[in-house]
Structure formats: structure tokens, C-alpha cells
Enzyme design. Sequence first.
Site, PDB file in Angstrom:
ATOM      1  CG  HIS A  23      75.407  -7.595  35.888  1.00  0.00           C
ATOM      2  ND1 HIS A  23      74.779  -8.122  37.003  1.00  0.00           N
ATOM      3  CD2 HIS A  23      74.433  -6.939  35.211  1.00  0.00           C
ATOM      4  CE1 HIS A  23      73.491  -7.798  36.983  1.00  0.00           C
ATOM      5  NE2 HIS A  23      73.254  -7.083  35.890  1.00  0.00           N
ATOM      6  CG  HIS A  79      65.101  -4.191  34.478  1.00  0.00           C
ATOM      7  ND1 HIS A  79      65.692  -3.190  35.215  1.00  0.00           N
ATOM      8  CD2 HIS A  79      66.026  -5.195  34.417  1.00  0.00           C
ATOM      9  CE1 HIS A  79      66.917  -3.580  35.564  1.00  0.00           C
ATOM     10  NE2 HIS A  79      67.134  -4.789  35.080  1.00  0.00           N
ATOM     11  CD  GLU A  81      71.099  -4.624  34.367  1.00  0.00           C
ATOM     12  OE1 GLU A  81      70.204  -5.193  35.016  1.00  0.00           O
ATOM     13  OE2 GLU A  81      72.308  -4.697  34.656  1.00  0.00           O
ATOM     14  CG  ASP A  83      70.026  -7.453  30.676  1.00  0.00           C
ATOM     15  OD1 ASP A  83      69.797  -6.323  31.131  1.00  0.00           O
ATOM     16  OD2 ASP A  83      69.842  -8.494  31.340  1.00  0.00           O
ATOM     17  CG  HIS A 145      68.426  -6.727  39.505  1.00  0.00           C
ATOM     18  ND1 HIS A 145      69.764  -6.433  39.389  1.00  0.00           N
ATOM     19  CD2 HIS A 145      67.937  -6.762  38.267  1.00  0.00           C
ATOM     20  CE1 HIS A 145      70.090  -6.320  38.113  1.00  0.00           C
ATOM     21  NE2 HIS A 145      68.998  -6.515  37.415  1.00  0.00           N
ATOM     22  CG  ASP A 164      66.497  -8.979  35.336  1.00  0.00           C
ATOM     23  OD1 ASP A 164      66.771  -9.583  34.289  1.00  0.00           O
ATOM     24  OD2 ASP A 164      66.892  -7.837  35.583  1.00  0.00           O
ATOM     25  CE1 TYR A 192      69.438 -13.632  35.900  1.00  0.00           C
ATOM     26  CE2 TYR A 192      67.982 -13.286  37.775  1.00  0.00           C
ATOM     27  CZ  TYR A 192      68.472 -12.884  36.555  1.00  0.00           C
ATOM     28  OH  TYR A 192      68.016 -11.733  35.989  1.00  0.00           O
ATOM     29  CG  HIS A 225      67.939 -13.089  31.867  1.00  0.00           C
ATOM     30  ND1 HIS A 225      68.686 -12.654  30.790  1.00  0.00           N
ATOM     31  CD2 HIS A 225      67.862 -12.044  32.720  1.00  0.00           C
ATOM     32  CE1 HIS A 225      69.053 -11.399  30.999  1.00  0.00           C
ATOM     33  NE2 HIS A 225      68.559 -10.998  32.154  1.00  0.00           N
TER      34      HIS A 225
HETATM   35 FE1  FEO Z   1      68.590  -6.504  35.257  1.00  0.00          FE
HETATM   36 FE2  FEO Z   1      68.440  -8.906  32.949  1.00  0.00          FE
HETATM   37  O1  FEO Z   1      68.727  -7.206  33.578  1.00  0.00           O
END
Ligand code: FEO
Length: 396
Positions: A23, A79, A81, A83, A145, A164, A192, A225
Site C-alpha cells: 500500500h 477484488h 486492487e 495486487d 476491504h 484479502d 494484517y 495473501h
Molecule cells: Fe486489497 Fe490484497 O488487495
Amino acid sequence: MKKRINQYVSWIGKNDWELKKFHGDEFTTTQGSSYNAYLIQDEKNILIDTVWLPYDKEFVTNLEQEIDLEKIDAIIIQHGEVDHSGALLELMSQIPNTPIYCTNNAIKSLKGQYHKEWNFKPVKTGDTLNIGKHTLTFIEAPMLHWPDTMFTYMDGEAILFSNDGFGQHLASEFLYADEVKQDDLWNQALTYYANILAPFGVMVKNKITEILKMKLPLNMICPSHGLIWRKNPEQILQKYLEWADAYQENQITIIYDTMWNSTRKMAEAIAQGIQNIDKSVTIKIMNTSKDDKTQVMTEIFKSKAILVGSPTVNNGYLHSIAGSLEMIKGMKLKNKKASAFGSYGWSGEAPTQITEFLRKAGFEIINDEIKQLWTPDNAMLQDCVKYGEELCQKLK
Ligand code: FEO
């Protein structure tokens, strides 16, 4: 490289051993991370999520070694994002018409990031995708999230792909949570949660309650993750319920910044006072300009009370305290107590400003702030000890 999970499902993600910051500069990762993508090979071939942008070519090259890209029937993006969606541009340049199943909010985030009109198939909670012997069911999980987040449940194998949710920033040569050092696993899972999911505790609680009510068989939880929860996967659901419920341990965290050590001496004297009263309480003392902010926030998340100290400089407080307070406010913590302290030479308003900030951020203020003029001598430090003792009495 692909790692087989069962006859139908493989991990096709990327271990990022060298990741130090996530982030942007917001989250310090001490044990790397992984971006977990999954390939389901049933009558239809389904890819769930991709990896972070810098690894896009590597990911697609690996994927091509496992499957002819043209044979991928659908991509599920849980999601948007970067990553997890970061390899989409590279992948879609080769298979541009492949449908992408995702929430309406994910369509917005993917279009906003990549500016492409891909073959989006919006899905809602309860929508299903039959892939042969199995059916995938989508479960929207807004604010776990991002607004676009969803989970995917695979029947038969009883796997919940949770993106996530339930993840950890933990790179490992292993695939499963039960294979790694448990201290590392739980430390990273908590870090996390505290730094990413804490603000969304109510949504976390509601979503887990909803999932538990479905009484779905659950063999595995596959996050995006870190390690996969295989042995008693409900344990991470239960742990999240605990963390989402105004979590606290018997811990008090004192954070401060200091210019010429006066505020540091106050912090240590207050800690002494706390210990005089309660030897069982864990006390953490952290300098916000020296300690890592991810660790600071994790300790604050675990605490029943925090003390925040800064000298007064230019009618305010030091910048590392300002940054920390902003992060603390963003965590939207519940059921925590606080007070403030600091040294000063002239005006001395920093502790009062900190108190007001913490009050507005939802903390219950236990004590009026303590401030001391110039450098505390022994008598003044004794006042700090007494302050710590009184404060600890109120917390008992
Ligand atoms: Fe919200 Fe692992 O990205």
C-alpha cells in the site's frame, strides 16, 4: 509455479520474498507476501484473481505453461486492487474476449484503473457459475476491504476463496497454514487484520455470521495473501469474530515522540507507575519516529488503553505523532481508553490537542493530560509515576 491443491484446483500465484512495503509506504511487511491466484480445471477452466502488476509477465508465462490461455473459459476477479488484478492487462492482451466475473463495483474499479471495456459479467451474492462437476457461488463482501470485494465458494471441494479476507503478508515455500511456524502465521494474520481490516469490523462480523449461517461444508479457505487455511479452517473465522468485536488484550501501549528526551522520560516514568499497580499488564513503549508504524498500529489494536505523548512544538505536536494519530483515527477502534502527556517550554498545548483528537477518534479519555515544564527532575518524574499508577487503578 503451479502447486496442486487437489484434483481440480491449483495455486498459480507469486511469492514476493522481497516485499518490504505494501500500500505504497503504509504497511511494512517483515516476511514478504504472496499474491495467490487459483486455477480450477473442471469441464470449464477458471482463473481466480491474478498477481501484482510488477509480476504480470512472469505470471502469464507461468500460466501458459500450465494451460493454453485460449482454454481459460472465465476469469473471476474478486477484488480490483492492483495486487490481484495487476496481470489483467497482460493476460487480456492475449485473450481479450474471455469473460471476467466480478461485482459491479469491481467493474468500476477495473475500468477506472485499466480503462478497458473487457467482457465483464457482473455478479451478485447467490449468483452461480456451473463449471462441470462443480458450481461456484459468489458472495459479495463489500468493505472486506474494498466496496468491490467478493468471495467465491466452490461446492464439492468445499473451498471458500476469500481474497484479502483471512490473508497474511507471509511469503512461504509452503502452501498451508498448518505447515508454517504458528507464531509467524498468527502474528502476520493479526498484523494484517489490524492494519487493513480493523476499520470494517462491523462488516467483517456480519459477513462471517452470514457465512456461518449458510452452514456450508468448509474444507479450506483460500485467501489471496499468505497461507491457505486447511486444518480446521473455521479457526480463522472465529479469530476474525474475536478481532472484530472491540478486541483488546491486557496491554497498555505508550507511544511518544521526543526532541530532547523529556517526553521520553515521562513515558518511561508513567510506564513504571502502571507496573507498580499491575504486574500482569503488558506495557509497550514505542517512539513513533523510530518504531515501525505498522507495528505501532498493531500494538495499539491489541491494547485496552493507549497513552500518546509529544512535546509542544510551534503550538502543536510532532509530525510522527500527527501521522500516528491520523492512522489511529482511521482504524475506527472501539472500547479503548486513552490519555496524553508531554513536556513543553512555553505554551504547552500539545497534550490537550492530542486528548481532543483521541476523544473525537472514539477513545474514552481516562485522565486529564499530564504536562511538564522543561526537563522533568526527579520530583516531576515521580508525578508521572503517580499518574501511571492512578491511570492503571482506573483500568483495573
Ligand atoms: Fe486489497 Fe490484497 O488487495
